[in-house]
Design an enzyme around this catalytic site. Structure first.
Site, PDB file in Angstrom:
ATOM      1  N   ASP A   1       6.260 -40.379   9.133  1.00 39.70           N
ATOM      2  CA  ASP A   1       5.064 -40.420   9.991  1.00 39.70           C
ATOM      3  C   ASP A   1       5.360 -39.723  11.327  1.00 39.70           C
ATOM      4  OD1 ASP A   1       6.685 -42.352  11.099  1.00 39.70           O
ATOM      5  OD2 ASP A   1       5.138 -43.909  11.181  1.00 39.70           O
ATOM      6  N   SER A   2       6.596 -39.219  11.472  1.00 39.75           N
ATOM      7  CA  SER A   2       6.915 -38.330  12.605  1.00 39.75           C
ATOM      8  C   SER A   2       6.011 -37.102  12.572  1.00 39.75           C
ATOM      9  CB  SER A   2       8.389 -37.894  12.559  1.00 39.75           C
ATOM     10  OG  SER A   2       8.726 -37.406  11.279  1.00 39.75           O
TER      11      SER A   2
ATOM     12  N   ASP B   1       6.535 -42.267   4.107  1.00 37.28           N
ATOM     13  CA  ASP B   1       6.445 -43.288   5.152  1.00 37.28           C
ATOM     14  C   ASP B   1       5.119 -44.017   5.061  1.00 37.28           C
ATOM     15  OD1 ASP B   1       8.175 -44.204   7.074  1.00 37.28           O
ATOM     16  OD2 ASP B   1       7.970 -42.443   8.362  1.00 37.28           O
TER      17      ASP B   1
ATOM     18  N   LYS C   1       8.623 -45.951   2.498  1.00 38.93           N
ATOM     19  CA  LYS C   1       9.475 -46.479   3.585  1.00 38.93           C
ATOM     20  C   LYS C   1       8.582 -47.251   4.549  1.00 38.93           C
ATOM     21  CE  LYS C   1      11.282 -43.851   7.132  1.00 38.93           C
ATOM     22  NZ  LYS C   1      10.664 -44.521   8.300  1.00 38.93           N
TER      23      LYS C   1
ATOM     24  N   GLU D   1       8.777 -49.787   8.259  1.00 33.32           N
ATOM     25  CA  GLU D   1       9.606 -50.184   9.403  1.00 33.32           C
ATOM     26  C   GLU D   1       9.605 -51.704   9.571  1.00 33.32           C
ATOM     27  OE1 GLU D   1       8.445 -48.101  12.970  1.00 33.32           O
ATOM     28  OE2 GLU D   1       8.572 -46.145  11.989  1.00 33.32           O
TER      29      GLU D   1
ATOM     30  N   GLU E   1      18.135 -46.499  12.653  1.00 32.22           N
ATOM     31  CA  GLU E   1      17.804 -45.528  13.700  1.00 32.22           C
ATOM     32  C   GLU E   1      18.276 -46.025  15.068  1.00 32.22           C
ATOM     33  OE1 GLU E   1      13.872 -43.815  13.605  1.00 32.22           O
ATOM     34  OE2 GLU E   1      14.165 -42.834  15.543  1.00 32.22           O
TER      35      GLU E   1
HETATM   36  O1  KIV Z   1       9.101 -40.604  10.571  1.00 31.75           O
HETATM   37  C1  KIV Z   1      10.263 -40.163  10.486  1.00 31.75           C
HETATM   38  O2  KIV Z   1      10.497 -38.953  10.435  1.00 31.75           O
HETATM   39  C2  KIV Z   1      11.350 -41.132  10.425  1.00 31.75           C
HETATM   40  C3  KIV Z   1      12.750 -40.595  10.485  1.00 31.75           C
HETATM   41  C4  KIV Z   1      13.047 -39.951  11.755  1.00 31.75           C
HETATM   42  C5  KIV Z   1      13.740 -41.622  10.099  1.00 31.75           C
HETATM   43  O3  KIV Z   1      11.096 -42.278  10.330  1.00 31.75           O
END
Ligand code: KIV
Length: 282
Positions: A45-46, A84, A114, A116, A183
């Site tokens: 989600d970056s 994510d 994934k 968090e 992280e």
């Molecule tokens: O969203 C993302 O890119 C991440 C990574 C930096 C681990 O969660």
């Protein structure tokens, strides 16, 4: 390289082989990544920051993730693709988490999700795994909680915090996660967690003691020129190479040297006389 799976990634940990992961958000980049032996790709989600220009990951929606995720999966062959779960797509309830994890897998064709959070999301992880979806957890500095942390800050400093991060790792493992991003966790703590768990630990800003590493692709290639996090390394200066190409194109278009004859598909098959006739007629 054969298609990476949960089993082969866990096998790599057992054999002491490091696991490489990069983020990816589009088809063209994924096709390049596929040619480089990278084990796993994270549609992070970056993308809210790298692709959409937001300051945080918080505005990213399920629809955004699905659009980018589908493009990545179309370019993937052997890398294991992790999607994510965006902010507020799993925090509300266990049922919401399973529904959205299911959508991400069903609509993109990715291999895992994934999410968090440590012990706080163990019920969600268990239910998603029970639904047949592999889960990568993400603990330490979890960017979706940026407003709680008061910035993107290292987590697990001090004895109480270090123990809490270890407890989070054990909780997500017990819930069924097979992989866990650590992280911005102090390196010795990350190494201790890696030793204590069977999950594959993937570090970012967590030192060399993890089972693998992840970086945002624009950070490792030098395409992101806004800001380079302390933990990132430029393995190339692709941003500079891209700027040189854009500048050269701009100059050639403005100077009239591009396109040249060899860049045209069909040489005119009308006679000069006919074209002169058209000029006169119109
Ligand atoms: O969203 C993302 O890119 C991440 C990574 C930096 C681990 O969660």
């Amino acid at each position: 390289m054969a298609k990476r799976t949960v089993a082969t990634l866990l096998e790599m940990k057992k054999n002491g082989q490091k696991v490489s992961q990069v983020t990816c958000y589009d088809y063209s980049t994924m096709c390049l990544i596929e040619q480089c032996g990278i084990d796993t790709v994270l549609v992070g989600d970056s993308l809210g920051m790298t692709m959409q220009g937001h300051d945080t990951t918080l505005p990213v929606t399920m629809e955004d993730m699905i659009v980018y995720g589908k493009s990545v999966v179309r370019g993937s062959k052997e890398a294991f693709v992790v999607m994510d779960m965006p902010f507020m797509s799993y925090q509300v309830s266990v049922e919401q988490a399973v529904m959205n994890a299911g959508r991400l897998i069903k609509e993109t064709g990715a291999n895992a999700v994934k999410l968090e959070g440590g012990a706080a999301v163990k019920e969600q992880i268990k239910a998603i795994v029970d639904a047949g979806i592999p889960v990568c957890a993400h603990i330490g500095m979890t960017p979706q909680s940026v407003n709680v942390f008061g910035g993107f800050k290292v987590q697990g400093k001090g004895e109480a915090n270090a123990e809490r991060v270890l407890q989070d790792a054990l909780a997500v493992q017990e819930a069924g996660a097979f992989m866990c991003v650590l992280e911005c966790v102090p390196p010795k703590l990350a190494a201790l967690i890696t030793e204590k768990v069977d999950m594959v630990t993937i570090g970012i800003g967590a030192g060399a003691g993890c089972d693998g590493q992840v970086l945002v692709w624009q950070d490792l290639t030098g395409v992101n020129q806004d800001f380079t996090p302390k933990f990132a390394k430029h393995f190339g200066e692709i941003g500079e190479a891209m700027k040189a190409a854009f500048r050269a194109y701009n100059e050639e278009v403005k100077g009239g040297t591009f396109p040249a004859e060899e860049h045209s598909f069909v040489k005119s098959d009308c006679g000069d006389g006919f074209l002169e006739g058209l000029r006169a007629k119109y």
